[in-house]
Design a protein around this motif. Structure first.
Motif, PDB file in Angstrom:
ATOM      1  N   SER A 168      23.082  97.516  55.150  1.00  0.00           N
ATOM      2  CA  SER A 168      21.649  97.271  55.110  1.00  0.00           C
ATOM      3  C   SER A 168      21.025  97.637  56.462  1.00  0.00           C
ATOM      4  O   SER A 168      21.737  97.829  57.461  1.00  0.00           O
ATOM      5  CB  SER A 168      21.373  95.803  54.804  1.00  0.00           C
ATOM      6  N   ILE A 169      19.716  97.727  56.511  1.00  0.00           N
ATOM      7  CA  ILE A 169      19.022  98.022  57.768  1.00  0.00           C
ATOM      8  C   ILE A 169      19.361  96.960  58.803  1.00  0.00           C
ATOM      9  O   ILE A 169      19.628  97.259  59.968  1.00  0.00           O
ATOM     10  CB  ILE A 169      17.502  98.097  57.545  1.00  0.00           C
ATOM     11  N   ARG A 170      19.371  95.693  58.387  1.00  0.00           N
ATOM     12  CA  ARG A 170      19.658  94.605  59.315  1.00  0.00           C
ATOM     13  C   ARG A 170      21.097  94.668  59.808  1.00  0.00           C
ATOM     14  O   ARG A 170      21.369  94.440  60.985  1.00  0.00           O
ATOM     15  CB  ARG A 170      19.394  93.249  58.645  1.00  0.00           C
ATOM     16  N   GLU A 171      22.031  94.991  58.926  1.00  0.00           N
ATOM     17  CA  GLU A 171      23.430  95.122  59.332  1.00  0.00           C
ATOM     18  C   GLU A 171      23.592  96.249  60.345  1.00  0.00           C
ATOM     19  O   GLU A 171      24.339  96.125  61.315  1.00  0.00           O
ATOM     20  CB  GLU A 171      24.314  95.358  58.114  1.00  0.00           C
ATOM     21  N   ASN A 172      22.886  97.359  60.124  1.00  0.00           N
ATOM     22  CA  ASN A 172      22.925  98.464  61.080  1.00  0.00           C
ATOM     23  C   ASN A 172      22.392  98.031  62.440  1.00  0.00           C
ATOM     24  O   ASN A 172      22.956  98.391  63.482  1.00  0.00           O
ATOM     25  CB  ASN A 172      22.108  99.651  60.561  1.00  0.00           C
ATOM     26  N   ASP A 173      21.315  97.246  62.436  1.00  0.00           N
ATOM     27  CA  ASP A 173      20.734  96.768  63.696  1.00  0.00           C
ATOM     28  C   ASP A 173      21.710  95.860  64.441  1.00  0.00           C
ATOM     29  O   ASP A 173      21.906  95.994  65.656  1.00  0.00           O
ATOM     30  CB  ASP A 173      19.428  96.005  63.423  1.00  0.00           C
ATOM     31  N   VAL A 174      22.313  94.928  63.710  1.00  0.00           N
ATOM     32  CA  VAL A 174      23.268  94.002  64.318  1.00  0.00           C
ATOM     33  C   VAL A 174      24.470  94.761  64.865  1.00  0.00           C
ATOM     34  O   VAL A 174      24.927  94.516  65.992  1.00  0.00           O
ATOM     35  CB  VAL A 174      23.721  92.934  63.292  1.00  0.00           C
ATOM     36  N   LEU A 175      24.974  95.712  64.098  1.00  0.00           N
ATOM     37  CA  LEU A 175      26.150  96.483  64.509  1.00  0.00           C
ATOM     38  C   LEU A 175      25.850  97.321  65.747  1.00  0.00           C
ATOM     39  O   LEU A 175      26.671  97.410  66.665  1.00  0.00           O
ATOM     40  CB  LEU A 175      26.606  97.380  63.360  1.00  0.00           C
ATOM     41  N   ARG A 176      24.666  97.927  65.789  1.00  0.00           N
ATOM     42  CA  ARG A 176      24.294  98.749  66.944  1.00  0.00           C
ATOM     43  C   ARG A 176      24.250  97.909  68.219  1.00  0.00           C
ATOM     44  O   ARG A 176      24.775  98.317  69.262  1.00  0.00           O
ATOM     45  CB  ARG A 176      22.916  99.383  66.696  1.00  0.00           C
ATOM     46  N   LEU A 177      23.656  96.729  68.136  1.00  0.00           N
ATOM     47  CA  LEU A 177      23.566  95.860  69.311  1.00  0.00           C
ATOM     48  C   LEU A 177      24.944  95.322  69.705  1.00  0.00           C
ATOM     49  O   LEU A 177      25.249  95.176  70.892  1.00  0.00           O
ATOM     50  CB  LEU A 177      22.591  94.711  69.041  1.00  0.00           C
ATOM     51  N   LEU A 178      25.774  95.033  68.715  1.00  0.00           N
ATOM     52  CA  LEU A 178      27.135  94.581  69.000  1.00  0.00           C
ATOM     53  C   LEU A 178      27.884  95.656  69.775  1.00  0.00           C
ATOM     54  O   LEU A 178      28.602  95.360  70.738  1.00  0.00           O
ATOM     55  CB  LEU A 178      27.863  94.263  67.697  1.00  0.00           C
ATOM     56  N   ALA A 188      20.582  87.868  68.494  1.00  0.00           N
ATOM     57  CA  ALA A 188      19.601  87.025  67.812  1.00  0.00           C
ATOM     58  C   ALA A 188      18.225  87.155  68.452  1.00  0.00           C
ATOM     59  O   ALA A 188      17.205  87.285  67.755  1.00  0.00           O
ATOM     60  CB  ALA A 188      20.071  85.564  67.847  1.00  0.00           C
ATOM     61  N   ALA A 189      18.176  87.148  69.781  1.00  0.00           N
ATOM     62  CA  ALA A 189      16.897  87.251  70.486  1.00  0.00           C
ATOM     63  C   ALA A 189      16.246  88.609  70.255  1.00  0.00           C
ATOM     64  O   ALA A 189      15.024  88.700  70.033  1.00  0.00           O
ATOM     65  CB  ALA A 189      17.105  87.010  71.982  1.00  0.00           C
ATOM     66  N   ALA A 190      17.046  89.670  70.284  1.00  0.00           N
ATOM     67  CA  ALA A 190      16.510  91.021  70.125  1.00  0.00           C
ATOM     68  C   ALA A 190      15.951  91.260  68.728  1.00  0.00           C
ATOM     69  O   ALA A 190      14.972  91.994  68.559  1.00  0.00           O
ATOM     70  CB  ALA A 190      17.590  92.053  70.438  1.00  0.00           C
ATOM     71  N   LEU A 191      16.563  90.634  67.727  1.00  0.00           N
ATOM     72  CA  LEU A 191      16.159  90.865  66.338  1.00  0.00           C
ATOM     73  C   LEU A 191      15.344  89.711  65.760  1.00  0.00           C
ATOM     74  O   LEU A 191      15.007  89.724  64.569  1.00  0.00           O
ATOM     75  CB  LEU A 191      17.403  91.097  65.470  1.00  0.00           C
ATOM     76  N   PHE A 192      15.033  88.712  66.592  1.00  0.00           N
ATOM     77  CA  PHE A 192      14.251  87.547  66.162  1.00  0.00           C
ATOM     78  C   PHE A 192      14.937  86.836  64.991  1.00  0.00           C
ATOM     79  O   PHE A 192      14.301  86.508  63.979  1.00  0.00           O
ATOM     80  CB  PHE A 192      12.822  87.958  65.782  1.00  0.00           C
ATOM     81  N   LEU A 193      16.238  86.621  65.165  1.00  0.00           N
ATOM     82  CA  LEU A 193      17.032  85.933  64.163  1.00  0.00           C
ATOM     83  C   LEU A 193      17.656  84.684  64.768  1.00  0.00           C
ATOM     84  O   LEU A 193      17.712  84.535  65.987  1.00  0.00           O
ATOM     85  CB  LEU A 193      18.162  86.843  63.643  1.00  0.00           C
ATOM     86  N   SER A 194      18.169  83.816  63.922  1.00  0.00           N
ATOM     87  CA  SER A 194      18.955  82.685  64.415  1.00  0.00           C
ATOM     88  C   SER A 194      20.374  83.159  64.656  1.00  0.00           C
ATOM     89  O   SER A 194      20.817  84.167  64.084  1.00  0.00           O
ATOM     90  CB  SER A 194      18.953  81.549  63.391  1.00  0.00           C
TER      91      SER A 194
END
Length: 228
Positions: A168-178, A188-194
């Motif tokens: 998903s788009i969100r999974e791609n975002d999380v993976l890129r930052l990881l 979490a801070a970068a993507l405004f998530l918990s």
């Protein structure tokens, strides 16, 4: 006025973490065993003194976590880690060594280790690292992780890009930052998530990539070209 006694609930086998210690120095094994024995949830179920012992003990006991040194006789720690990951992939490995070297660190993690701490770390830090590895975390200083990821990004040969993962788009975002070496809190801070949402996405990503922990997830994502 009566005072009720405090009731201590004994830990069951499912609450404890089975650990095996492998180091060629008997004194080091004794020290590590002493550190771990102070924690009620950690149980040392075996010890070895070389890499061949490590492979045999992993197959025999299937512990939750193995503490392995790098430089040992008969078979070194890196070779042992590769064999253990190939034969008993459910076993998580924490390298506990006196060798603070980027080369050793990178080799151990690419081989399949889930964490890396030095022998002269505080006893509490070693105990915490065992728990972190068991939980799927990667106990390495964040600054070191960031440098390591950058090095891995440059040195790993590019593999064939995976197109079957349906991220998903969100999974791609999380993976890129990881893969940039960010911590859960930073993602979490970068993507405004918990942080709990970040952990949820990381768990899904680990399953899709068949990765045992977050660092192996990074290595697999970089190697397959999903993140460049």
């Amino acid at each position: 006025m009566s005072v009720s006694a405090e009731v201590t609930v004994p830990l069951t086998a499912s609450d404890t973490i089975d650990v095996i210690i492998v180091d060629d120095e008997k004194f080091v094994r004794g020290a590590l065993r002493t550190y771990l024995s102070q924690a009620a949830d950690l149980v040392v179920v075996g010890e070895g003194e070389n890499g061949a012992d490590a492979v045999r003990l992993a197959h025999e006991y299937h512990p939750d976590v193995m503490l392995i040194d790098i430089q040992m006789p008969v078979m070194d720690g890196i070779a042992a880690i590769r064999k253990i990951v190939a034969q008993t992939p459910e076993v998580r490995i924490l390298v506990v060594t006196g060798h603070i070297s980027d080369t050793y660190l990178k080799a151990a993690l690419i081989a399949g280790a889930s964490g890396y701490v030095v022998k002269d770390a505080e006893p509490g830090r070693i105990v915490a690292a065992v728990r972190e590895v068991h939980a799927g975390d990667c106990p390495i200083d964040p600054a070191v992780t960031h440098l390591l990821v950058a090095d891995i990004r440059k040195s790993l040969p590019a593999g064939r890009s995976r197109t079957d993962l349906d991220l998903s788009i969100r999974e791609n975002d999380v993976l890129r930052l990881l893969c940039e070496g960010r911590s859960n809190n930073e993602i979490a801070a970068a993507l405004f998530l918990s942080e709990s949402t970040v952990k949820y996405h990381l768990a899904r990503l680990s399953k899709k990539f068949d990765a045992r922990d977050r660092l192996q997830l990074v290595i697999t994502a970089l190697r397959t070209g999903v993140v460049s």
